[in-house]
Design a protein around this motif. Sequence first.
Motif, mmCIF file in Angstrom:
data_model
loop_
_atom_site.group_PDB
_atom_site.id
_atom_site.type_symbol
_atom_site.label_atom_id
_atom_site.label_comp_id
_atom_site.label_asym_id
_atom_site.label_seq_id
_atom_site.Cartn_x
_atom_site.Cartn_y
_atom_site.Cartn_z
ATOM 1 N N LEU A 113 0.818 -1.212 0.000
ATOM 2 C CA LEU A 113 0.000 0.000 0.000
ATOM 3 C C LEU A 113 0.854 1.265 0.000
ATOM 4 O O LEU A 113 0.367 2.351 -0.322
ATOM 5 C CB LEU A 113 -0.958 0.006 1.190
ATOM 6 N N GLN A 114 2.127 1.121 0.331
ATOM 7 C CA GLN A 114 3.037 2.268 0.345
ATOM 8 C C GLN A 114 3.706 2.483 -1.020
ATOM 9 O O GLN A 114 4.417 3.458 -1.207
ATOM 10 C CB GLN A 114 4.119 2.067 1.410
ATOM 11 N N LYS A 115 3.454 1.584 -1.957
ATOM 12 C CA LYS A 115 4.116 1.640 -3.265
ATOM 13 C C LYS A 115 3.335 2.510 -4.245
ATOM 14 O O LYS A 115 2.197 2.904 -3.989
ATOM 15 C CB LYS A 115 4.249 0.225 -3.837
ATOM 16 N N ASN A 116 3.966 2.735 -5.380
ATOM 17 C CA ASN A 116 3.328 3.432 -6.495
ATOM 18 C C ASN A 116 3.205 2.477 -7.669
ATOM 19 O O ASN A 116 4.032 1.564 -7.828
ATOM 20 C CB ASN A 116 4.140 4.659 -6.911
ATOM 21 N N VAL A 117 2.182 2.670 -8.464
ATOM 22 C CA VAL A 117 1.969 1.904 -9.691
ATOM 23 C C VAL A 117 1.675 2.897 -10.815
ATOM 24 O O VAL A 117 1.483 4.093 -10.573
ATOM 25 C CB VAL A 117 0.815 0.885 -9.538
ATOM 26 N N PHE A 118 1.592 2.381 -12.008
ATOM 27 C CA PHE A 118 1.298 3.218 -13.164
ATOM 28 C C PHE A 118 0.055 2.721 -13.877
ATOM 29 O O PHE A 118 -0.163 1.518 -13.995
ATOM 30 C CB PHE A 118 2.476 3.207 -14.148
ATOM 31 N N ASN A 121 0.838 5.210 -17.947
ATOM 32 C CA ASN A 121 2.040 6.008 -17.671
ATOM 33 C C ASN A 121 1.846 7.073 -16.599
ATOM 34 O O ASN A 121 2.737 7.888 -16.378
ATOM 35 C CB ASN A 121 2.594 6.645 -18.948
ATOM 36 N N GLN A 122 0.707 7.088 -15.930
ATOM 37 C CA GLN A 122 0.476 8.032 -14.837
ATOM 38 C C GLN A 122 0.802 7.333 -13.523
ATOM 39 O O GLN A 122 0.243 6.275 -13.216
ATOM 40 C CB GLN A 122 -0.972 8.512 -14.831
ATOM 41 N N GLU A 123 1.687 7.914 -12.738
ATOM 42 C CA GLU A 123 2.065 7.331 -11.466
ATOM 43 C C GLU A 123 1.002 7.625 -10.416
ATOM 44 O O GLU A 123 0.557 8.759 -10.266
ATOM 45 C CB GLU A 123 3.417 7.879 -10.998
ATOM 46 N N LEU A 124 0.580 6.574 -9.726
ATOM 47 C CA LEU A 124 -0.428 6.670 -8.671
ATOM 48 C C LEU A 124 0.032 5.862 -7.468
ATOM 49 O O LEU A 124 0.740 4.867 -7.620
ATOM 50 C CB LEU A 124 -1.769 6.091 -9.140
ATOM 51 N N THR A 125 -0.409 6.262 -6.282
ATOM 52 C CA THR A 125 -0.200 5.381 -5.140
ATOM 53 C C THR A 125 -1.083 4.156 -5.348
ATOM 54 O O THR A 125 -2.080 4.198 -6.076
ATOM 55 C CB THR A 125 -0.580 6.059 -3.814
ATOM 56 N N VAL A 126 -0.717 3.064 -4.720
ATOM 57 C CA VAL A 126 -1.533 1.852 -4.818
ATOM 58 C C VAL A 126 -2.952 2.148 -4.351
ATOM 59 O O VAL A 126 -3.926 1.732 -4.985
ATOM 60 C CB VAL A 126 -0.880 0.693 -4.029
ATOM 61 N N ILE A 127 -3.083 2.885 -3.264
ATOM 62 C CA ILE A 127 -4.425 3.217 -2.751
ATOM 63 C C ILE A 127 -5.204 4.043 -3.773
ATOM 64 O O ILE A 127 -6.382 3.778 -4.032
ATOM 65 C CB ILE A 127 -4.331 3.916 -1.384
ATOM 66 N N ASP A 128 -4.562 5.022 -4.390
ATOM 67 C CA ASP A 128 -5.250 5.821 -5.414
ATOM 68 C C ASP A 128 -5.642 4.968 -6.616
ATOM 69 O O ASP A 128 -6.724 5.144 -7.182
ATOM 70 C CB ASP A 128 -4.385 6.996 -5.871
ATOM 71 N N ALA A 129 -4.783 4.040 -7.011
ATOM 72 C CA ALA A 129 -5.100 3.163 -8.143
ATOM 73 C C ALA A 129 -6.296 2.270 -7.820
ATOM 74 O O ALA A 129 -7.185 2.074 -8.658
ATOM 75 C CB ALA A 129 -3.881 2.320 -8.516
ATOM 76 N N ILE A 130 -6.334 1.760 -6.601
ATOM 77 C CA ILE A 130 -7.466 0.924 -6.186
ATOM 78 C C ILE A 130 -8.746 1.757 -6.144
ATOM 79 O O ILE A 130 -9.783 1.341 -6.669
ATOM 80 C CB ILE A 130 -7.186 0.269 -4.813
ATOM 81 N N ASN A 131 -8.668 2.931 -5.552
ATOM 82 C CA ASN A 131 -9.847 3.803 -5.485
ATOM 83 C C ASN A 131 -10.333 4.186 -6.879
ATOM 84 O O ASN A 131 -11.543 4.277 -7.119
ATOM 85 C CB ASN A 131 -9.536 5.058 -4.670
ATOM 86 N N ARG A 132 -9.409 4.417 -7.780
ATOM 87 C CA ARG A 132 -9.769 4.744 -9.163
ATOM 88 C C ARG A 132 -10.569 3.611 -9.794
ATOM 89 O O ARG A 132 -11.577 3.842 -10.461
ATOM 90 C CB ARG A 132 -8.481 5.016 -9.957
ATOM 91 N N GLN A 133 -10.128 2.384 -9.563
ATOM 92 C CA GLN A 133 -10.847 1.244 -10.133
ATOM 93 C C GLN A 133 -12.214 1.064 -9.478
ATOM 94 O O GLN A 133 -13.197 0.776 -10.159
ATOM 95 C CB GLN A 133 -10.004 -0.028 -10.021
ATOM 96 N N LEU A 134 -12.281 1.239 -8.177
ATOM 97 C CA LEU A 134 -13.570 1.133 -7.488
ATOM 98 C C LEU A 134 -14.560 2.133 -8.071
ATOM 99 O O LEU A 134 -15.700 1.778 -8.390
ATOM 100 C CB LEU A 134 -13.408 1.353 -5.984
ATOM 101 N N ALA A 135 -14.136 3.363 -8.256
ATOM 102 C CA ALA A 135 -15.023 4.386 -8.812
ATOM 103 C C ALA A 135 -15.428 4.034 -10.243
ATOM 104 O O ALA A 135 -16.591 4.191 -10.630
ATOM 105 C CB ALA A 135 -14.344 5.751 -8.768
ATOM 106 N N HIS A 136 -14.487 3.547 -11.030
ATOM 107 C CA HIS A 136 -14.768 3.190 -12.425
ATOM 108 C C HIS A 136 -15.801 2.068 -12.486
ATOM 109 O O HIS A 136 -16.751 2.125 -13.270
ATOM 110 C CB HIS A 136 -13.465 2.768 -13.113
ATOM 111 N N TYR A 137 -15.639 1.059 -11.649
ATOM 112 C CA TYR A 137 -16.569 -0.071 -11.666
ATOM 113 C C TYR A 137 -17.943 0.349 -11.171
ATOM 114 O O TYR A 137 -18.962 -0.084 -11.719
ATOM 115 C CB TYR A 137 -16.037 -1.242 -10.831
ATOM 116 N N CYS A 138 -17.990 1.183 -10.140
ATOM 117 C CA CYS A 138 -19.282 1.693 -9.649
ATOM 118 C C CYS A 138 -20.020 2.445 -10.746
ATOM 119 O O CYS A 138 -21.233 2.305 -10.895
ATOM 120 C CB CYS A 138 -19.070 2.617 -8.448
ATOM 121 N N TYR A 139 -19.301 3.249 -11.485
ATOM 122 C CA TYR A 139 -19.877 4.016 -12.592
ATOM 123 C C TYR A 139 -20.559 3.086 -13.597
ATOM 124 O O TYR A 139 -21.725 3.284 -13.951
ATOM 125 C CB TYR A 139 -18.736 4.813 -13.254
ATOM 126 N N HIS A 140 -19.843 2.056 -14.036
ATOM 127 C CA HIS A 140 -20.411 1.157 -15.042
ATOM 128 C C HIS A 140 -21.466 0.220 -14.460
ATOM 129 O O HIS A 140 -22.448 -0.100 -15.131
ATOM 130 C CB HIS A 140 -19.306 0.370 -15.735
#
Length: 169
Positions: A113-118, A121-140
Motif C-alpha cells: 500500500l506504500q508503493k506506487n503503480v502506473f 504512464n500516470q504514477e499513482l499510489t496503490v491506494i489511489d489506483a485501487i480507489n480509481r478502479q472502485l469508482a470506475h466499476y461503480c460508474y459502469h
Amino acid sequence: MNYINNSYIESVTNQFEYYKMIGEKTFVQVTDEQMFWQPNRLSNSIAILVKHLNGTMLSRWTDFLLTDGEKSWRQRDAEFEIDFTNRQELLLLWSEGWKCVFKTLNELTEKDLQKNVFIRNQELTVIDAINRQLAHYCYHIGQIFFIGKALNSQWNCLSIAKKDSLKNS
C-alpha cells in the motif's frame, strides 16, 4: 498503521464485493435479450459494459504492482463490440474479471500500500489506483443497474424500496 492498512484492504474488498453483487442481482432480473439491448448505436448494452469491465479488470489487476495497468495486449476498442450472443459467455467474462480483482486484492500486503503503480504512464499510489478502479466499476455497474431497471417493469428493489425507509430504521 498495520491495522489501518489491513482495514483498508478489507474495506475496499467489501465494496468491490457489494458492487459485484449489485451487478449480479441486476443480471437475474433481465432477459437474455435485454442483456444485449442498446437504446441507440452510440449507447452501451449491459453486455458491452460487462465486456469493457472484464477488459479493464484484467488489464489493471494483472501484474498490478509490476507493470503499467494499461497492458499492451488489451484491445480496448474491441471491448465495445459484441462478439458473443449469450448470457453464459457474458457471465464468464464477468466472473473472470472479478476473479482477477479479488486474487490481486487478497495478495496485497501492508507494504504494498506504500508503493506506487502506473496506469497509462500516470504514477499513482496503490491506494489511489485501487480507489480509481472502485469508482470506475461503480460508474459502469450503475449503468448496468439503470438499464436493467428501465427494461424490467416488475423490478425487485435491490436496496430499500420507496416508502420503506422508516421500516428499516
